[in-house]
Scaffold this active site. Structure first.
Site, PDB file in Angstrom:
ATOM      1  N   SER A 137     -16.929 -25.372  76.504  1.00 42.67           N
ATOM      2  CA  SER A 137     -15.801 -25.165  77.413  1.00 42.67           C
ATOM      3  C   SER A 137     -15.350 -23.712  77.372  1.00 42.67           C
ATOM      4  O   SER A 137     -15.586 -22.989  76.399  1.00 42.67           O
ATOM      5  CB  SER A 137     -14.626 -26.068  77.002  1.00 42.67           C
ATOM      6  OG  SER A 137     -13.450 -25.750  77.720  1.00 42.67           O
ATOM      7  N   TYR A 150      -9.197 -30.544  71.733  1.00 41.41           N
ATOM      8  CA  TYR A 150     -10.302 -30.248  72.639  1.00 41.41           C
ATOM      9  C   TYR A 150     -10.927 -28.894  72.311  1.00 41.41           C
ATOM     10  O   TYR A 150     -12.151 -28.764  72.216  1.00 41.41           O
ATOM     11  CB  TYR A 150      -9.775 -30.264  74.070  1.00 41.41           C
ATOM     12  CG  TYR A 150     -10.820 -30.139  75.141  1.00 41.41           C
ATOM     13  CD1 TYR A 150     -11.662 -31.203  75.456  1.00 41.41           C
ATOM     14  CD2 TYR A 150     -10.945 -28.965  75.883  1.00 41.41           C
ATOM     15  CE1 TYR A 150     -12.601 -31.101  76.463  1.00 41.41           C
ATOM     16  CE2 TYR A 150     -11.879 -28.852  76.887  1.00 41.41           C
ATOM     17  CZ  TYR A 150     -12.705 -29.916  77.181  1.00 41.41           C
ATOM     18  OH  TYR A 150     -13.642 -29.806  78.179  1.00 41.41           O
TER      19      TYR A 150
END
Length: 251
Positions: A137, A150
């Site tokens: 990400s 995350y």
């Protein structure tokens, strides 16, 4: 001739979002697919439409990974590529994040990618080499408030990608990571009824290209990293974020 003609690829999280678009694009480019998810009805539908095989796969379970790889080799006789796409996102401030929530995200995102790579290596090596594409990400490379769990899991995926690339290069296995920014998928959409136009308006204030990304765009990057177009690339993060990481504009 498709870019993936004859190649067998396992894609996780393939029932919707980025994984679904990767499956559709890979099939159009000639790949033979094993599509995995926990959303069985949706996953089977995508497999039927793309001519692939579907398998229920909880990426945090070793036995599910063993079954998925076995399905690929039993059905097609080989495995040439893995796209570790499955993941979850939870928004919470660090001070308010329960340990249970943190571990849940790590178990799916980080442990899932670890088990996927480890499970696929013997089959990829037996096929004479192959590719692994991990989905990291934007937040693996920079900060964002509210996504501690995350960000931690995605930064770990990037670290594992680099180590795996070094260890597996001699086996002919290339390992790279995609680092998407905001992409219009069910995972990142804040709720039912929120349109792409509304998301574009939101991210238009943050992203130089003035819109949210599309899952089809991530799929094209996954295709590049899985095909021979990237034959001399391994161990690298590929940012696909509309320029978000480039900096902040005051105007």
């Amino acid at each position: 001739m498709g870019k993936l003609d004859g190649r067998v690829v396992l894609i996780t999280g393939a029932a919707r979002g980025q994984g679904e678009q990767e499956a559709r694009l890979f099939a159009a480019e000639g790949a033979r697919l094993v599509l995995a998810d926990v959303l069985d009805e949706q996953g089977r539908a995508v497999a039927d439409e793309t001519g692939g095989r579907y398998v229920h796969l909880d990426v945090s379970r070793e036995e599910d990974w063993a079954a998925a790889v076995a399905l690929a080799t039993d059905t097609y006789g080989r495995l040439d590529g893995l796209v570790n796409n499955a993941g979850i996102l939870r928004f919470n401030e660090l001070a308010s994040t329960p340990l249970e929530e943190f571990l849940q995200v790590v178990q799916v995102n980080q442990v899932g990618a670890f088990l996927g790579m480890r499970s696929a290596i013997p089959a990829l090596e037996a096929a004479g080499g192959g590719t692994i594409v991990n989905t990291a990400s934007y937040v693996a490379l920079t900060g964002m408030a509210g996504v501690t769990s995350y960000a931690a899991s995605k930064a770990a995926i990037l670290g594992m990608t680099r180590v795996a690339a070094m260890e597996l290069a001699g086996k002919g296995i290339r390992v790279n990571a995609m680092c998407p920014g905001a992409i219009d998928t069910p995972m990142s959409n804040p709720g039912e009824g929120v349109t792409s136009e509304a998301l574009d308006a939101l991210y238009g204030k943050l992203v130089p290209l003035a819109r949210i990304g599309r899952p089809e765009e991530v799929a094209r990057l996954a295709l590049f990293l899985t095909s021979e177009d990237s034959s001399y690339i391994t161990g690298q993060p590929f940012v696909i974020d509309g320029g978000w990481l480039a900096g902040v504009s005051l105007f």
